[in-house]
Scaffold this motif. Structure first.
Motif, PDB file in Angstrom:
ATOM      1  N   LEU A 188      18.045  39.141 -24.543  1.00 31.07           N
ATOM      2  CA  LEU A 188      17.787  39.520 -23.154  1.00 31.07           C
ATOM      3  C   LEU A 188      16.689  38.629 -22.604  1.00 31.07           C
ATOM      4  N   ASP A 189      16.937  38.076 -21.401  1.00 28.55           N
ATOM      5  CA  ASP A 189      15.970  37.174 -20.780  1.00 28.55           C
ATOM      6  C   ASP A 189      15.603  37.643 -19.378  1.00 28.55           C
ATOM      7  N   TRP A 190      14.324  37.510 -19.074  1.00 34.27           N
ATOM      8  CA  TRP A 190      13.805  37.681 -17.719  1.00 34.27           C
ATOM      9  C   TRP A 190      13.275  36.325 -17.300  1.00 34.27           C
ATOM     10  N   TYR A 191      13.888  35.735 -16.279  1.00 37.64           N
ATOM     11  CA  TYR A 191      13.615  34.346 -15.914  1.00 37.64           C
ATOM     12  C   TYR A 191      13.246  34.270 -14.447  1.00 37.64           C
ATOM     13  N   GLU A 192      12.136  33.592 -14.136  1.00 37.97           N
ATOM     14  CA  GLU A 192      11.718  33.401 -12.747  1.00 37.97           C
ATOM     15  C   GLU A 192      11.277  31.957 -12.542  1.00 37.97           C
ATOM     16  N   TYR A 193      11.674  31.415 -11.392  1.00 41.74           N
ATOM     17  CA  TYR A 193      11.294  30.056 -11.032  1.00 41.74           C
ATOM     18  C   TYR A 193      10.830  30.035  -9.585  1.00 41.74           C
ATOM     19  N   GLU A 194       9.769  29.274  -9.328  1.00 38.99           N
ATOM     20  CA  GLU A 194       9.311  29.102  -7.952  1.00 38.99           C
ATOM     21  C   GLU A 194       8.722  27.708  -7.786  1.00 38.99           C
ATOM     22  N   GLN A 195       8.895  27.155  -6.619  1.00 40.96           N
ATOM     23  CA  GLN A 195       8.342  25.849  -6.291  1.00 40.96           C
ATOM     24  C   GLN A 195       7.886  25.870  -4.839  1.00 40.96           C
ATOM     25  N   SER A 196       6.754  25.247  -4.559  1.00 39.42           N
ATOM     26  CA  SER A 196       6.226  25.294  -3.202  1.00 39.42           C
ATOM     27  C   SER A 196       5.543  23.984  -2.842  1.00 39.42           C
ATOM     28  N   THR A 197       5.466  23.723  -1.534  1.00 34.13           N
ATOM     29  CA  THR A 197       4.822  22.522  -1.009  1.00 34.13           C
ATOM     30  C   THR A 197       3.307  22.725  -0.964  1.00 34.13           C
ATOM     31  N   VAL A 198       2.566  21.753  -1.424  1.00 29.85           N
ATOM     32  CA  VAL A 198       1.116  21.770  -1.298  1.00 29.85           C
ATOM     33  C   VAL A 198       0.706  20.951  -0.083  1.00 29.85           C
ATOM     34  N   SER A 199       1.284  19.765   0.045  1.00 25.19           N
ATOM     35  CA  SER A 199       0.996  18.923   1.211  1.00 25.19           C
ATOM     36  C   SER A 199       2.149  17.963   1.415  1.00 25.19           C
ATOM     37  N   PRO A 245       5.266  16.003   4.204  1.00 27.88           N
ATOM     38  CA  PRO A 245       6.343  16.330   5.137  1.00 27.88           C
ATOM     39  C   PRO A 245       7.552  16.966   4.470  1.00 27.88           C
ATOM     40  N   TYR A 246       7.653  16.884   3.138  1.00 26.77           N
ATOM     41  CA  TYR A 246       8.825  17.417   2.460  1.00 26.77           C
ATOM     42  C   TYR A 246       8.606  18.885   2.127  1.00 26.77           C
ATOM     43  N   GLN A 247       9.603  19.677   2.328  1.00 22.14           N
ATOM     44  CA  GLN A 247       9.486  21.118   2.110  1.00 22.14           C
ATOM     45  C   GLN A 247      10.075  21.499   0.761  1.00 22.14           C
ATOM     46  N   PHE A 248       9.206  22.002  -0.113  1.00 22.25           N
ATOM     47  CA  PHE A 248       9.629  22.521  -1.409  1.00 22.25           C
ATOM     48  C   PHE A 248       9.360  24.011  -1.398  1.00 22.25           C
ATOM     49  N   GLY A 249      10.358  24.810  -1.572  1.00 23.24           N
ATOM     50  CA  GLY A 249      10.138  26.251  -1.517  1.00 23.24           C
ATOM     51  C   GLY A 249      11.205  27.034  -2.242  1.00 23.24           C
ATOM     52  N   ALA A 250      11.956  26.359  -3.118  1.00 25.95           N
ATOM     53  CA  ALA A 250      13.037  27.048  -3.822  1.00 25.95           C
ATOM     54  C   ALA A 250      12.470  28.040  -4.821  1.00 25.95           C
ATOM     55  N   GLU A 251      13.129  29.167  -4.933  1.00 28.41           N
ATOM     56  CA  GLU A 251      12.767  30.134  -5.962  1.00 28.41           C
ATOM     57  C   GLU A 251      14.017  30.926  -6.339  1.00 28.41           C
ATOM     58  N   ALA A 293       0.859  -1.184   0.000  1.00 23.86           N
ATOM     59  CA  ALA A 293       0.000   0.000   0.000  1.00 23.86           C
ATOM     60  C   ALA A 293       0.898   1.237   0.000  1.00 23.86           C
ATOM     61  N   ILE A 294       0.463   2.258  -0.730  1.00 23.82           N
ATOM     62  CA  ILE A 294       1.260   3.477  -0.842  1.00 23.82           C
ATOM     63  C   ILE A 294       0.602   4.589  -0.041  1.00 23.82           C
ATOM     64  N   ASP A 295       1.403   5.268   0.750  1.00 20.21           N
ATOM     65  CA  ASP A 295       0.924   6.421   1.509  1.00 20.21           C
ATOM     66  C   ASP A 295       1.183   7.670   0.673  1.00 20.21           C
ATOM     67  N   TYR A 296       0.106   8.232   0.096  1.00 20.31           N
ATOM     68  CA  TYR A 296       0.261   9.431  -0.735  1.00 20.31           C
ATOM     69  C   TYR A 296       0.440  10.636   0.183  1.00 20.31           C
ATOM     70  N   ASN A 297       1.690  10.901   0.506  1.00 13.91           N
ATOM     71  CA  ASN A 297       1.948  11.846   1.584  1.00 13.91           C
ATOM     72  C   ASN A 297       2.551  13.169   1.148  1.00 13.91           C
ATOM     73  N   TRP A 298       2.569  13.449  -0.152  1.00 12.21           N
ATOM     74  CA  TRP A 298       3.092  14.770  -0.516  1.00 12.21           C
ATOM     75  C   TRP A 298       2.605  15.183  -1.895  1.00 12.21           C
ATOM     76  N   SER A 299       2.646  16.484  -2.150  1.00 11.95           N
ATOM     77  CA  SER A 299       2.417  17.059  -3.482  1.00 11.95           C
ATOM     78  C   SER A 299       3.064  18.432  -3.515  1.00 11.95           C
ATOM     79  N   ARG A 300       3.338  18.918  -4.719  1.00 14.77           N
ATOM     80  CA  ARG A 300       4.028  20.206  -4.867  1.00 14.77           C
ATOM     81  C   ARG A 300       3.626  20.849  -6.184  1.00 14.77           C
ATOM     82  N   THR A 301       3.873  22.132  -6.292  1.00 10.76           N
ATOM     83  CA  THR A 301       3.648  22.865  -7.535  1.00 10.76           C
ATOM     84  C   THR A 301       4.882  23.696  -7.842  1.00 10.76           C
ATOM     85  N   GLY A 302       5.039  24.026  -9.094  1.00 12.02           N
ATOM     86  CA  GLY A 302       6.160  24.860  -9.506  1.00 12.02           C
ATOM     87  C   GLY A 302       5.826  25.610 -10.777  1.00 12.02           C
TER      88      GLY A 302
END
Length: 799
Positions: free
Chosen positions: A539-550, A552-558, A503-512
């Motif tokens: 010329l480039d304007w570049y932005e990246y962001e990632q965040s935790t939705v749910s 235990p793992y913390q995703f928050g790099a930008e 059985a798999i524990d679906y314990n995380w999700s993230r967006t970026g």
């Protein structure tokens, strides 16, 4: 006398110049023009676009043919098979086209409308151009006359001041290439690694290719979700090695692959391909194209491909489905709208998440290539959907406006196992299980104007454009199951049948999200008839962001890069009609999430590419050759710091520098009538400048040699084509102690024309059944066996 500018007449003239200088090939010579026109020769030209058919005929006959682009733009030819004089052959190729060939005093030919008695005024002896156009389908060639991946300017390979390769439709068919993995395997300068059965990664000059292009639009290459078995819908793949920041903006200084789609034709053409091979490999492909109205102003094309195969690995199989459709609408004589879409699905029951482990010391296990290292309930499925639109308007002054946009969604659903070691020095492995779903959506839009302008009495070319790209990720739900109690495995005696599905524990999700906005300009100055200067900037304007939705793992790099400047400069000097020397300098940037002592983002990693070499065109461009020396510098690589400011968890300094030096040698195209070849050697040696001269990126072999060729036999055996390929590479090793010596692989092919419309082909790969690892990684996994000896038989019917 000064020739007309090569691109000033791009819209008005498309040339095929076929006067061959064959004195460099022993035993071959051209007949005098009069005798040549009256003598017969055997021709084998497939049905297809008229321009391509004339190109092949001119190469084989050794004559010059000039014609108006717009006249031949939407015309097709029924092809030519058998022995004919030059004039009879031209008459058959031009049948029902409304054109005829008129012989000139110099032995060349100019196309004349049948309804008119005057020739198209072109001055065939005073115009220079490529013998081949951009489209490779139907040419039978292993090279092309024009490409635009390096600078966005439509230039020949000789006029592109970087190392470039074009894998044509003919070469893909001859070598039975079905996927981008095949492209990287057989293309000079490229290498393939895998971090799992369905996660291929392409490398060039020691770094990963993290962007590809589709019809010139950048797409982030995502190994997790992007399907790679889609070659049935492409006419060719253009490859640039080295930094390509002018085309893609952010990325590694490795290079890029530009996948050029097949286009509709006016005349009806249909092909049906069926194939069968080792490990129950079955394939069916249908490709149909035609005008959709009486005038030919609306054209359509559809491609469907289906593959079902097993693998040399136990209980590992795959199913591939591709549906592709494209339509062109001539809204006016000067405006064309293109609409299209494709759907690609890859289902892979039994797929590996990682690969084969080794012993703890990095030595390989004494196991068969068929050994399975994951339970039979694993899988890795991908689904891609894309729609695209283009509109092009051609102005009367030879300028054009083009707007190109695409939407691409990639979905992944996987359940897999991987290995890890609690004790790095023990041979026992522990099993990890995980299930993940990813959804990546990319949108790109690019618009530019291009055309000639006059300055200081000379005509030059200019491109001005802007683009926007966004890449959104929605990963999850996902999660893993670390076995409790721990399952300890003996890798030499692993029974995958005994592992139950947990059985798999679906314990995380993230967006970026990635947002990239760009402006760019390229100009080609014709300083003299024999000297060209290409300058570009972006010329480039570049932005990246990632965040935790749910979870235990913390995703928050930008991170971001603002007004990042990418320069490009290339100089080409024609020594004569055959040889040119060139030099180029360009950069690319890659933003990074690493932070300095105080917590501020480090500057982007930059890659600078220096290159100089010589290029040559033989037989009017039917054969291209190049020799290049390159140096690639990567700077601002992150090096860890021992201490950080309060509140900063980890910190780095931008002090790392890697330098790669090497040579590229390549030959591609027609060596003689009926003889096509692609040969390339690459040496790329990388070292960490700050840490001495030790080898950097030792996973990638420093030496690569690849050769492929086909030859159509003559006389009573003219229905037969024979060929093969050979590739060899040097040793490689990883920092984990896994090492592999150099190895060589031989492949063979043969084809037979059963009739005018039916051809059968056989491919025998890894003739000597060499045992090797296609990629190596670490003792816990991601070591992937190369394919054993295998065979494929293909029947292709075309109308």
């Amino acid at each position: 006398m000064s020739p007309l500018p090569r691109f000033a007449k791009t819209r008005a003239v498309r040339l095929a110049i076929f006067g061959l200088t064959l004195t460099g090939l022993p035993g071959l010579a051209l007949l005098p023009a009069t005798a040549q026109a009256q003598s017969q020769a055997a021709y084998e030209i497939a049905p297809g676009p008229l321009g391509n058919a004339l190109t092949q005929f001119g190469v084989q006959a050794g004559v010059t043919i000039s014609f108006d682009t717009e006249q031949a733009r939407h015309l097709s030819s029924a092809g030519l098979k058998g022995s004919y004089t030059v004039e009879d052959g031209l008459a058959r190729l031009l049948a029902n086209s409304g054109l005829r060939a008129e012989r000139q005093g110099n032995g060349g030919y100019v196309l004349v409308p049948v309804s008119r008695g005057t020739a198209v005024v072109l001055g065939a002896t005073n115009i220079s151009g490529q013998i081949l156009g951009e489209t490779t389908e139907g040419t039978g060639s292993y090279t092309t006359g024009s490409m635009s991946t390096g600078t966005k300017l439509p230039t020949s390979m000789r006029e592109t001041p970087q190392s470039v390769t074009v894998v044509t439709r003919q070469r893909m068919d001859d070598q039975n290439m079905q996927s981008l993995e095949d492209i990287s395997t057989y293309t000079p300068g490229l290498s393939l690694r895998k971090t799992g059965g369905e996660r291929p990664q392409f490398y060039s000059r020691g770094t990963a290719i993290n962007n590809i292009l589709i019809d010139g639009l950048p797409i982030a290459y995502d190994t997790d979700t992007l399907g790679t078995s889609t070659l049935a819908m492409f006419d060719r793949v253009e490859v640039v090695r080295g930094a390509s920041g002018l085309m893609v903006g952010a990325g590694n200084p490795s290079g890029t692959l530009n996948l050029i789609r097949k286009r509709p034709t006016v005349e009806p053409q249909v092909s049906v391909t069926v194939g069968a091979g080792s490990w129950n490999n079955y394939r069916t492909e249908i490709d149909a194209s035609s005008a959709l109205n009486a005038s030919g102003s609306i054209r359509g094309r559809a491609v469907a491909s289906f593959t079902d195969k097993d693998s040399f690995t136990d209980s590992y199989s795959s199913k591939r489905q591709l549906l592709y459709g494209i339509s062109e609408f001539d809204l006016s004589e000067a405006t064309t709208l293109t609409l299209g879409a494709y759907y690609n699905r890859e289902d892979n029951p039994g797929a590996d998440w990682s690969g084969i482990p080794t012993r703890a010391d990095g030595s390989f296990l004494p196991i068969s290539r068929s050994t399975r290292m994951s339970p039979k309930w694993t899988y890795w499925n991908k689904k891609n959907q894309s729609v695209f639109a283009e509109i092009e308007h051609r102005f009367d002054n030879d300028w054009k406006l083009r707007l190109n946009t695409t939407w691409l969604r990639g979905d992944m659903d996987m359940l897999g196992t991987s290995f890890y070691r609690l004790d790095a020095n023990a041979d026992q492995l522990n099993l990890n299980v995980g299930r993940y779903t990813y959804e990546h959506t990319q949108k790109s839009v690019d618009g530019y104007v291009s055309g000639p302008f006059t300055l200081f009495g000379a005509t030059h070319e200019l491109v001005l454009g802007a683009s926007y790209r966004t890449d959104k990720t929605d990963d999850g739900p996902g999660g893993g199951f670390l076995n409790d109690p721990l399952i300890v495995l003996d890798p030499a005696n692993f029974n995958y049948h005994g592992i139950g599905k947990p059985a798999i524990d679906y314990n995380w999700s993230r967006t970026g999200k990635v947002d990239q906005t760009s402006t760019y300009a390229t100009v080609r100055f014709n300083l003299r008839d024999d000297l060209k200067l290409i300058l570009g900037s972006r010329l480039d304007w570049y932005e990246y962001e990632q965040s935790t939705v749910s979870g235990p793992y913390q995703f928050g790099a930008e991170y971001k890069a603002t007004r990042e400047y990418t320069p490009y400069a290339g100089l080409i000097y024609d020594l004569n009609d055959t040889y040119s020397v060139y030099a180029s300098w360009t950069r690319i940037f890659q933003p990074q999430e690493n932070r300095n002592f105080s917590g501020s983002l480090l500057a982007p990693v930059t890659g600078t590419n220096y290159e100089a070499g010589v290029k040559a065109e033989y037989f009017g461009g039917a054969l291209n050759a190049s020799l290049a020396y390159f140096q690639l510098n990567q700077e601002n690589l992150a090096s860890p710091l021992a201490a950080c400011a309060p509140g900063v968890n980890s910190c780095y300094e931008a002090s790392g520098e890697v330098q790669t030096k090497g040579v590229d040698l390549e030959l591609q195209g027609m060596l003689a009538q009926g003889w096509q070849a692609s040969v390339g050697y690459t040496y790329a040696g990388a070292k960490n400048v700050k840490e001495g001269s030790g080898r950097f990126d030792s996973d990638t072999p420093y030496n690569l040699f690849k050769a492929s060729t086909t030859y159509r036999l003559r006389g009573d055996l003219e229905k037969w084509t024979v060929g093969g390929s050979f590739r060899t590479q040097g040793s490689a090793y990883t920092s984990f102690g896994v090492a592999q010596g150099g190895y060589s692989i031989f492949d063979l092919m043969t084809g037979y024309d059963v009739s005018k419309n039916l051809k059968v082909q056989g491919n025998l790969n890894n003739v000597f059944d060499k045992l090797y690892y296609q990629s190596i990684s670490n003792p816990a996994g991601a070591n992937i066996f190369g394919d054993p000896r295998n065979v494929a038989v293909t029947l292709r019917w075309s109308l």
